[in-house]
Design a protein around this motif. Structure first.
Motif, mmCIF file in Angstrom:
data_model
loop_
_atom_site.group_PDB
_atom_site.id
_atom_site.type_symbol
_atom_site.label_atom_id
_atom_site.label_comp_id
_atom_site.label_asym_id
_atom_site.label_seq_id
_atom_site.Cartn_x
_atom_site.Cartn_y
_atom_site.Cartn_z
ATOM 1 N N SER A 63 0.614 -1.287 0.155
ATOM 2 C CA SER A 63 -0.246 -0.092 -0.166
ATOM 3 C C SER A 63 1.032 1.301 0.068
ATOM 4 O O SER A 63 0.179 2.281 0.104
ATOM 5 C CB SER A 63 -1.079 -0.085 1.206
ATOM 6 N N LEU A 64 2.184 1.066 0.105
ATOM 7 C CA LEU A 64 3.144 2.273 0.050
ATOM 8 C C LEU A 64 2.687 3.256 -0.931
ATOM 9 O O LEU A 64 2.922 4.504 -0.870
ATOM 10 C CB LEU A 64 4.464 1.842 0.195
ATOM 11 N N PRO A 65 2.471 2.882 -2.312
ATOM 12 C CA PRO A 65 2.568 3.926 -3.388
ATOM 13 C C PRO A 65 1.498 4.779 -3.352
ATOM 14 O O PRO A 65 1.205 5.977 -3.924
ATOM 15 C CB PRO A 65 2.382 2.949 -4.512
ATOM 16 N N GLY A 66 0.391 4.297 -2.247
ATOM 17 C CA GLY A 66 -0.640 5.385 -2.179
ATOM 18 C C GLY A 66 -0.568 6.193 -0.956
ATOM 19 O O GLY A 66 -1.689 6.937 -0.630
ATOM 20 N N PHE A 67 0.700 6.281 -0.200
ATOM 21 C CA PHE A 67 0.572 7.065 0.764
ATOM 22 C C PHE A 67 0.809 8.316 0.678
ATOM 23 O O PHE A 67 2.060 8.620 0.081
ATOM 24 C CB PHE A 67 1.871 6.177 1.735
ATOM 25 N N GLU A 68 0.330 9.314 1.129
ATOM 26 C CA GLU A 68 0.576 10.881 1.050
ATOM 27 C C GLU A 68 1.368 11.040 2.253
ATOM 28 O O GLU A 68 1.033 11.635 3.356
ATOM 29 C CB GLU A 68 -0.561 11.763 0.991
ATOM 30 N N MET A 69 2.709 10.669 2.253
ATOM 31 C CA MET A 69 3.910 10.895 3.260
ATOM 32 C C MET A 69 5.088 11.309 2.795
ATOM 33 O O MET A 69 5.424 10.968 1.862
ATOM 34 C CB MET A 69 3.647 9.390 4.102
ATOM 35 N N LYS A 70 5.671 11.964 3.672
ATOM 36 C CA LYS A 70 7.112 12.227 3.340
ATOM 37 C C LYS A 70 7.934 11.839 4.379
ATOM 38 O O LYS A 70 7.740 12.251 5.524
ATOM 39 C CB LYS A 70 7.299 13.817 3.224
ATOM 40 N N LEU A 71 9.129 11.185 3.988
ATOM 41 C CA LEU A 71 10.187 10.745 4.955
ATOM 42 C C LEU A 71 11.258 11.741 4.740
ATOM 43 O O LEU A 71 11.582 11.990 3.454
ATOM 44 C CB LEU A 71 10.818 9.515 4.592
ATOM 45 N N GLU A 72 11.811 12.529 5.715
ATOM 46 C CA GLU A 72 12.820 13.414 5.630
ATOM 47 C C GLU A 72 14.082 12.879 6.418
ATOM 48 O O GLU A 72 14.086 12.639 7.753
ATOM 49 C CB GLU A 72 12.600 14.435 6.112
ATOM 50 N N SER A 73 15.301 12.821 5.804
ATOM 51 C CA SER A 73 16.580 12.158 6.504
ATOM 52 C C SER A 73 17.431 13.538 6.634
ATOM 53 O O SER A 73 17.794 14.346 5.719
ATOM 54 C CB SER A 73 17.138 11.247 5.832
ATOM 55 N N TYR A 74 18.001 13.887 8.092
ATOM 56 C CA TYR A 74 18.719 15.068 8.201
ATOM 57 C C TYR A 74 20.292 14.488 8.301
ATOM 58 O O TYR A 74 20.274 13.339 9.266
ATOM 59 C CB TYR A 74 18.484 15.693 9.547
ATOM 60 N N ASP A 75 21.407 15.132 8.149
ATOM 61 C CA ASP A 75 22.588 14.993 8.259
ATOM 62 C C ASP A 75 23.176 15.584 9.538
ATOM 63 O O ASP A 75 22.444 16.070 10.400
ATOM 64 C CB ASP A 75 23.447 15.404 7.074
ATOM 65 N N ARG A 76 24.246 15.421 9.693
ATOM 66 C CA ARG A 76 25.116 15.842 10.839
ATOM 67 C C ARG A 76 25.159 17.145 11.209
ATOM 68 O O ARG A 76 25.536 17.803 12.371
ATOM 69 C CB ARG A 76 26.569 15.240 11.053
ATOM 70 N N ARG A 77 24.883 18.160 10.179
ATOM 71 C CA ARG A 77 24.699 19.639 10.266
ATOM 72 C C ARG A 77 23.410 20.116 10.521
ATOM 73 O O ARG A 77 23.065 20.994 10.469
ATOM 74 C CB ARG A 77 25.444 20.074 9.086
ATOM 75 N N GLY A 78 22.349 19.011 10.640
ATOM 76 C CA GLY A 78 21.078 19.457 10.689
ATOM 77 C C GLY A 78 20.332 19.913 9.581
ATOM 78 O O GLY A 78 19.498 20.656 9.345
ATOM 79 N N LYS A 79 20.850 19.391 8.237
ATOM 80 C CA LYS A 79 20.157 19.806 6.838
ATOM 81 C C LYS A 79 19.763 18.344 6.349
ATOM 82 O O LYS A 79 20.013 17.343 6.644
ATOM 83 C CB LYS A 79 21.497 20.275 6.042
ATOM 84 N N VAL A 80 18.556 18.661 5.577
ATOM 85 C CA VAL A 80 17.812 17.477 4.999
ATOM 86 C C VAL A 80 18.666 17.169 3.970
ATOM 87 O O VAL A 80 19.061 17.955 2.887
ATOM 88 C CB VAL A 80 16.440 18.101 4.421
ATOM 89 N N ILE A 81 19.052 15.879 3.801
ATOM 90 C CA ILE A 81 19.896 15.311 2.842
ATOM 91 C C ILE A 81 18.994 14.555 1.735
ATOM 92 O O ILE A 81 19.662 14.090 0.626
ATOM 93 C CB ILE A 81 21.180 14.431 3.442
ATOM 94 N N SER A 82 17.856 13.879 2.194
ATOM 95 C CA SER A 82 17.193 12.973 1.267
ATOM 96 C C SER A 82 15.659 13.089 1.808
ATOM 97 O O SER A 82 15.522 13.259 2.877
ATOM 98 C CB SER A 82 17.704 11.604 1.483
ATOM 99 N N GLU A 83 14.941 12.948 0.944
ATOM 100 C CA GLU A 83 13.375 13.069 1.143
ATOM 101 C C GLU A 83 12.764 11.845 0.277
ATOM 102 O O GLU A 83 13.384 11.627 -0.958
ATOM 103 C CB GLU A 83 12.715 14.297 0.632
ATOM 104 N N ALA A 84 11.765 11.328 0.686
ATOM 105 C CA ALA A 84 11.081 10.209 -0.230
ATOM 106 C C ALA A 84 9.731 10.215 0.318
ATOM 107 O O ALA A 84 9.184 10.336 1.446
ATOM 108 C CB ALA A 84 11.875 8.919 0.035
#
Length: 457
Positions: free
Chosen positions: A10-31
């Motif tokens: 069911s993942l393809p239908g999820f209106e969701m955002k995953l955000e990954s933060y690096d060691r400097r506190g910046k978003v480095i990847s989203e999905a």
């Protein structure tokens, strides 16, 4: 149908955002959920069927948790058993676990690619998991999510081998988690009354830890709006100005102990010498003597919270200290964590004063209990359960979980009890559905669990 299988499909239908933060506190990847599904479907084509390799090691830095989830779903949908390695172990330790447990295939993030490239003599295959669109293998166009798991996976199928997070001098024990264990854990966590669809949660824990491994999967099943992923060491670099408002944060007790200690250390620091960090400039304007007085007020406020939650204080008694401390420092402390309404603690028994500190500052603290052998948490206190002796307890047991006290030791059984310990030769020492926890515990008259410490190791 398996809950884990249904979640993946069911993942393809999820209106969701995953955000990954690096060691400097910046978003480095989203999905999005669809991105995770597409990447997992692509990378699973690089993985063999279970007949050739039964298990696969996962090695990712904390800031590569999205890649970890992609690798997990890709491997499990192939019928493989995932074996997460702790990122804070050094290279020889990580390799020793792979060799000892006969794991000869690895999925790794970019952060460990250089290290693992030297392990070619011990590992047959290394798959680099990246979110770079050009690196993701192209799967079928418009794949049908249904049928993504291999047929014939029953409830006893080993989904994961999870190592305990600490040892007593020897190697960490390895616990086999079955598909039915995972399904029960996901269902129980997502049914907690304080969780809701569309919320924003922050989980700054390594996905190799059983709590993060299970809880993050359950959160995704809940269909949140956003899930923030980071390393707990860099939590202080992720104030609300960077993360935005969050509803909940997942932590372990040692972290809140450190945050509280750090607050009091800074509160009593003499800023007359040296450069003042930007985030402490407002604090530095308060005279040192006044700050010492404010520390005493905060400590009295903690005592007031503990007494009020235990039902020992009524009316306005104790409230002035709590309200004053919250007025002066509450906004500052909350914003450093994204202004969560509540935090959930799992793992070791937390310090009651540290829990009270965050209650003073306006963040509700919910204590849970569980262990690797119980597939993560099996009880968490409820958001509305307060001022009736609940503070410092872990709440009532999840459905499908039973427990008793033998002497002083907590004995747990039920649907989340893992299959058993895996010996290095691959044999299983089964739990038979019952685990002696080694924890000294009791239940109060309302059936809430309270853990006091260890009776054995």
């Amino acid at each position: 149908m398996s809950t884990l299988k249904n979640l993946f499909e069911s993942l393809p239908g999820f209106e969701m955002k995953l955000e990954s933060y690096d060691r400097r506190g910046k978003v480095i990847s989203e999905a999005t959920g669809g991105d995770v599904f597409d990447a997992a479907r692509g990378y699973r084509e690089l993985l063999p069927d279970r007949g050739e390799h039964q298990r696969i090691g996962l090695l990712f830095r904390s800031e590569e948790t999205i890649e970890f989830l992609v690798a997990m779903f890709a491997a499990i949908s192939r019928g493989l058993t995932v074996v997460p390695l702790y990122p804070n172990w050094d290279g020889p330790t990580q390799l020793s676990y792979l060799e000892r447990y006969g794991v000869r295939m690895l999925a790794v993030g970019d952060g460990f690619l250089e290290r693992t490239s030297a392990w070619s003599g011990s590992v047959d295959k290394i798959v680099n998991i990246s979110l770079d669109p050009e690196s993701i293998p192209q799967g079928e166009e418009n794949p049908d999510p249904a049928g993504s798991f291999p047929a014939g996976l029953d409830g006893d199928h080993p989904v994961a081998w999870i190592f305990t997070s600490g040892t007593s001098g020897g190697m960490a024990k390895c616990t086999e988690i079955s598909l039915s264990n995972m399904d029960a854990a996901i269902e129980n966590i997502r049914d907690l009354d304080f969780l809701c669809e569309g919320m924003v949660a922050h989980c700054p824990l390594s996905a190799s830890h059983i709590f993060a491994f299970v809880v993050m999967t359950a959160f995704i099943a809940l269909k949140p709006r956003r899930v923030l992923l980071s390393d707990v060491q860099f939590l202080a670099r992720l104030p609300q100005e960077r993360t935005g408002k969050v509803n909940a944060i997942i932590l372990v007790p040692i972290v809140i102990n450190r945050i509280r200690s750090g607050f009091y250390d800074r509160l009593c620091t003499d800023f007359s010498q040296g450069k003042v960090p930007p985030e402490l400039k407002k604090l530095a304007r308060i005279p040192l003597g006044a700050r010492a007085c404010l520390k005493r007020i905060c400590r009295r406020a903690e005592e007031g919270v503990i007494d009020r939650e235990a039902g020992r204080l009524r009316g306005w008694r104790g409230l002035p200290f709590i309200l004053l401390a919250r007025l002066v420092f509450g906004s500052m402390v909350r914003r450093r964590l994204g202004s969560p309404e509540f935090m959930v603690l799992g793992g070791a028994r937390p310090n009651l004063q540290a829990m009270a500190f965050f209650e003073v500052m306006g963040i509700r603290v919910l204590q849970g209990w569980g262990m690797t052998e119980t597939t993560g948490p099996v009880t968490v206190s409820r958001l509305a359960d307060r001022r009736n002796g609940a503070f410092g307890t872990c709440g009532e047991l999840f459905p499908g979980i039973q427990a008793k006290i033998d002497g002083e030791e907590l004995i747990v059984e039920g649907t989340q009890i893992a299959r058993g310990y895996v010996e290095p030769d691959g044999t299983l020492a089964p739990f038979e559905g019952v685990v002696k926890t080694g924890d000294r515990a009791a239940f109060d008259k309302r059936g809430r669990l309270k853990v006091f410490g260890k009776v054995s190791d």
